[in-house]
Design a protein around this motif. Structure first.
Motif, PDB file in Angstrom:
ATOM      1  N   LEU A   1       0.821  -1.252  -0.041  1.00 24.70           N
ATOM      2  CA  LEU A   1       0.164  -0.028   0.026  1.00 24.70           C
ATOM      3  C   LEU A   1       0.891   1.210  -0.078  1.00 24.70           C
ATOM      4  O   LEU A   1       0.535   2.251  -0.523  1.00 24.70           O
ATOM      5  N   ALA A   2       2.026   1.112   0.529  1.00 25.91           N
ATOM      6  CA  ALA A   2       3.095   2.403   0.803  1.00 25.91           C
ATOM      7  C   ALA A   2       3.382   2.762  -0.580  1.00 25.91           C
ATOM      8  O   ALA A   2       3.500   3.716  -1.057  1.00 25.91           O
ATOM      9  N   LEU A   3       3.828   1.481  -1.454  1.00 30.49           N
ATOM     10  CA  LEU A   3       4.282   1.687  -2.756  1.00 30.49           C
ATOM     11  C   LEU A   3       3.037   2.157  -3.679  1.00 30.49           C
ATOM     12  O   LEU A   3       3.569   2.965  -4.586  1.00 30.49           O
ATOM     13  N   ALA A   4       2.006   1.545  -3.598  1.00 26.32           N
ATOM     14  CA  ALA A   4       0.943   2.133  -4.429  1.00 26.32           C
ATOM     15  C   ALA A   4       0.514   3.600  -4.203  1.00 26.32           C
ATOM     16  O   ALA A   4       0.409   4.328  -4.871  1.00 26.32           O
ATOM     17  N   SER A   5       0.719   4.022  -2.780  1.00 24.59           N
ATOM     18  CA  SER A   5       0.315   5.389  -2.501  1.00 24.59           C
ATOM     19  C   SER A   5       1.553   6.296  -3.066  1.00 24.59           C
ATOM     20  O   SER A   5       1.144   7.454  -3.284  1.00 24.59           O
ATOM     21  N   SER A   6       2.815   6.011  -2.766  1.00 25.79           N
ATOM     22  CA  SER A   6       3.800   6.834  -3.242  1.00 25.79           C
ATOM     23  C   SER A   6       3.849   7.105  -4.762  1.00 25.79           C
ATOM     24  O   SER A   6       4.118   8.258  -5.064  1.00 25.79           O
ATOM     25  N   LEU A   7       3.378   6.204  -5.480  1.00 26.79           N
ATOM     26  CA  LEU A   7       3.303   6.605  -7.057  1.00 26.79           C
ATOM     27  C   LEU A   7       2.054   7.254  -7.332  1.00 26.79           C
ATOM     28  O   LEU A   7       2.063   8.401  -8.226  1.00 26.79           O
ATOM     29  N   VAL A   8       0.750   7.361  -6.612  1.00 25.59           N
ATOM     30  CA  VAL A   8      -0.045   8.245  -6.923  1.00 25.59           C
ATOM     31  C   VAL A   8       0.252   9.575  -6.293  1.00 25.59           C
ATOM     32  O   VAL A   8      -0.087  10.480  -6.702  1.00 25.59           O
ATOM     33  N   LEU A   9       0.975   9.752  -5.305  1.00 25.51           N
ATOM     34  CA  LEU A   9       1.775  10.984  -4.776  1.00 25.51           C
ATOM     35  C   LEU A   9       2.316  11.734  -5.936  1.00 25.51           C
ATOM     36  O   LEU A   9       2.151  12.979  -6.075  1.00 25.51           O
ATOM     37  N   LEU A  10       3.173  10.833  -6.441  1.00 20.64           N
ATOM     38  CA  LEU A  10       3.983  11.522  -7.805  1.00 20.64           C
ATOM     39  C   LEU A  10       3.200  11.997  -8.645  1.00 20.64           C
ATOM     40  O   LEU A  10       3.448  13.102  -9.326  1.00 20.64           O
ATOM     41  N   TRP A  11       2.047  11.438  -9.155  1.00 20.27           N
ATOM     42  CA  TRP A  11       1.173  11.712  -9.839  1.00 20.27           C
ATOM     43  C   TRP A  11       0.377  12.805  -9.540  1.00 20.27           C
ATOM     44  O   TRP A  11      -0.176  13.482 -10.529  1.00 20.27           O
ATOM     45  N   GLY A  12       0.259  13.154  -8.240  1.00 21.74           N
ATOM     46  CA  GLY A  12      -0.575  14.333  -7.860  1.00 21.74           C
ATOM     47  C   GLY A  12       0.331  15.550  -7.934  1.00 21.74           C
ATOM     48  O   GLY A  12      -0.323  16.475  -7.832  1.00 21.74           O
ATOM     49  N   LEU A  13       1.520  15.334  -7.981  1.00 24.17           N
ATOM     50  CA  LEU A  13       2.352  16.586  -8.193  1.00 24.17           C
ATOM     51  C   LEU A  13       2.491  16.999  -9.484  1.00 24.17           C
ATOM     52  O   LEU A  13       2.423  16.244 -10.432  1.00 24.17           O
ATOM     53  N   PRO A  14       2.610  18.241  -9.730  1.00 23.87           N
ATOM     54  CA  PRO A  14       2.998  18.612 -11.222  1.00 23.87           C
ATOM     55  C   PRO A  14       4.158  18.345 -11.687  1.00 23.87           C
ATOM     56  O   PRO A  14       5.010  17.795 -10.893  1.00 23.87           O
ATOM     57  N   ALA A  15       4.071  17.908 -13.040  1.00 20.92           N
ATOM     58  CA  ALA A  15       5.316  17.549 -13.684  1.00 20.92           C
ATOM     59  C   ALA A  15       6.428  18.113 -13.458  1.00 20.92           C
ATOM     60  O   ALA A  15       7.738  17.787 -13.601  1.00 20.92           O
ATOM     61  N   SER A  16       6.174  19.723 -13.338  1.00 23.82           N
ATOM     62  CA  SER A  16       7.679  20.408 -13.005  1.00 23.82           C
ATOM     63  C   SER A  16       7.984  20.516 -11.387  1.00 23.82           C
ATOM     64  O   SER A  16       9.040  21.386 -11.272  1.00 23.82           O
ATOM     65  N   TYR A  17       7.361  19.872 -10.665  1.00 24.18           N
ATOM     66  CA  TYR A  17       7.834  20.164  -9.264  1.00 24.18           C
ATOM     67  C   TYR A  17       9.081  19.610  -9.020  1.00 24.18           C
ATOM     68  O   TYR A  17       9.781  20.492  -8.162  1.00 24.18           O
ATOM     69  N   PHE A  18       9.936  19.090  -9.567  1.00 21.30           N
ATOM     70  CA  PHE A  18      11.285  18.648  -9.422  1.00 21.30           C
ATOM     71  C   PHE A  18      12.371  19.820 -10.214  1.00 21.30           C
ATOM     72  O   PHE A  18      13.617  19.392 -10.250  1.00 21.30           O
ATOM     73  N   ASP A  19      11.770  20.343 -10.926  1.00 23.39           N
ATOM     74  CA  ASP A  19      12.681  21.057 -12.188  1.00 23.39           C
ATOM     75  C   ASP A  19      13.384  22.225 -11.432  1.00 23.39           C
ATOM     76  O   ASP A  19      14.563  22.549 -11.864  1.00 23.39           O
ATOM     77  N   GLY A  20      13.108  22.957 -10.456  1.00 25.10           N
ATOM     78  CA  GLY A  20      13.870  23.824  -9.777  1.00 25.10           C
ATOM     79  C   GLY A  20      14.680  23.164  -8.607  1.00 25.10           C
ATOM     80  O   GLY A  20      14.734  22.135  -8.294  1.00 25.10           O
ATOM     81  N   GLY A  21      15.423  24.133  -8.040  1.00 23.89           N
ATOM     82  CA  GLY A  21      16.246  23.497  -6.953  1.00 23.89           C
ATOM     83  C   GLY A  21      17.576  23.770  -7.003  1.00 23.89           C
ATOM     84  O   GLY A  21      18.325  24.051  -8.408  1.00 23.89           O
ATOM     85  N   GLU A  22      18.447  23.372  -6.037  1.00 23.07           N
ATOM     86  CA  GLU A  22      19.798  23.368  -6.365  1.00 23.07           C
ATOM     87  C   GLU A  22      20.361  21.978  -6.719  1.00 23.07           C
ATOM     88  O   GLU A  22      19.770  21.007  -6.464  1.00 23.07           O
ATOM     89  N   GLU A  23      21.649  22.189  -7.256  1.00 21.10           N
ATOM     90  CA  GLU A  23      21.988  20.799  -7.703  1.00 21.10           C
ATOM     91  C   GLU A  23      22.562  19.960  -6.478  1.00 21.10           C
ATOM     92  O   GLU A  23      23.067  20.479  -5.410  1.00 21.10           O
ATOM     93  N   VAL A  24      22.575  18.606  -6.612  1.00 25.33           N
ATOM     94  CA  VAL A  24      22.657  17.728  -5.491  1.00 25.33           C
ATOM     95  C   VAL A  24      23.681  16.713  -6.077  1.00 25.33           C
ATOM     96  O   VAL A  24      24.094  15.777  -5.390  1.00 25.33           O
ATOM     97  N   CYS A  25      24.143  16.711  -7.392  1.00 33.35           N
ATOM     98  CA  CYS A  25      24.993  15.653  -7.863  1.00 33.35           C
ATOM     99  C   CYS A  25      26.376  15.977  -7.562  1.00 33.35           C
ATOM    100  O   CYS A  25      26.734  16.970  -7.937  1.00 33.35           O
ATOM    101  N   TYR A  26      27.081  14.660  -7.172  1.00 35.30           N
ATOM    102  CA  TYR A  26      28.425  14.975  -6.533  1.00 35.30           C
ATOM    103  C   TYR A  26      29.357  15.442  -7.785  1.00 35.30           C
ATOM    104  O   TYR A  26      30.291  16.088  -7.561  1.00 35.30           O
ATOM    105  N   TRP A  27      29.293  14.401  -8.836  1.00 37.92           N
ATOM    106  CA  TRP A  27      30.018  14.758  -9.970  1.00 37.92           C
ATOM    107  C   TRP A  27      30.109  16.294 -10.529  1.00 37.92           C
ATOM    108  O   TRP A  27      30.931  17.079 -10.974  1.00 37.92           O
TER     109      TRP A  27
END
Length: 137
Positions: A18-44
Motif C-alpha cells: 500500500l505504501a508503494l501504491a500510494s507513493s506513485l499516486v503521490l508522484l502523479w498528484g504533484l505537478p510535472a515540473s515539481y522537481f525542475d527547480g532547486g539546487e544541484e545535488v549531483c556530486y560529479w
C-alpha cells in the motif's frame, strides 16, 4: 503461533504494498515540473562540473509519469525506461494485492476484510456472502 506469524507477515506485506501504491499516486498528484527547480545535488556536477549518467533522472522520470515523453527524454533518455518501469511495478503491485485477497479467504483478519471490502467497492472482487448471514430464519 504459526497463524500469528502469518498474520504479522501478511500485515507487513500489505503495508509495504500500500505504501508503494500510494507513493506513485503521490508522484502523479504533484505537478510535472515539481522537481525542475532547486539546487544541484549531483556530486560529479558540483565537484567536477560534468554530468553523471543519472543527472536529470528524477526530473525526467517525473515528466515521463505525466506523459511528457519529449521533455523526459531531454532531461535523461533513461527516464523513459524508469518511468515505464515504475508504472509496470505499480500495476503488478495492484495485481499482487488482488491475488493476496483472493488467495487467503480462510484467514479472516481485519486487514484482509478491509482490503476485500474496498476491492469489492471498486468492483475488482465480488463480496462473498457469509454462511451465517444467509441462514437468518
Amino acid at each position: 503461533m504459526k497463524q500469528s506469524f502469518r498474520l504479522i507477515f501478511f500485515i507487513l506485506e500489505m503495508s509495504l504494498r500500500l505504501a508503494l501504491a500510494s507513493s506513485l499516486v503521490l508522484l502523479w498528484g504533484l505537478p510535472a515540473s515539481y522537481f525542475d527547480g532547486g539546487e544541484e545535488v549531483c556530486y560529479w556536477k558540483i565537484n567536477y562540473g560534468i554530468e553523471c549518467p543519472g543527472c536529470g533522472l528524477t526530473r525526467g522520470t517525473q515528466h515521463a509519469l505525466h506523459g511528457e515523453w519529449d521533455i523526459a527524454a531531454d532531461y535523461n533518455p533513461l527516464s523513459l525506461i524508469v518511468g515505464v518501469g515504475l508504472m509496470m511495478i505499480w500495476l503488478l503491485n495492484w495485481y499482487a494485492l488482488y491475488r493476496i485477497v483472493k488467495r487467503l479467504p480462510d484467514l479472516h483478519t481485519p486487514t484482509q476484510k478491509y482490503m476485500q471490502h474496498w476491492l469489492s467497492k471498486l468492483g475488482i472482487v465480488k463480496q462473498e456472502a457469509h454462511p451465517e448471514a444467509s441462514t437468518s430464519s
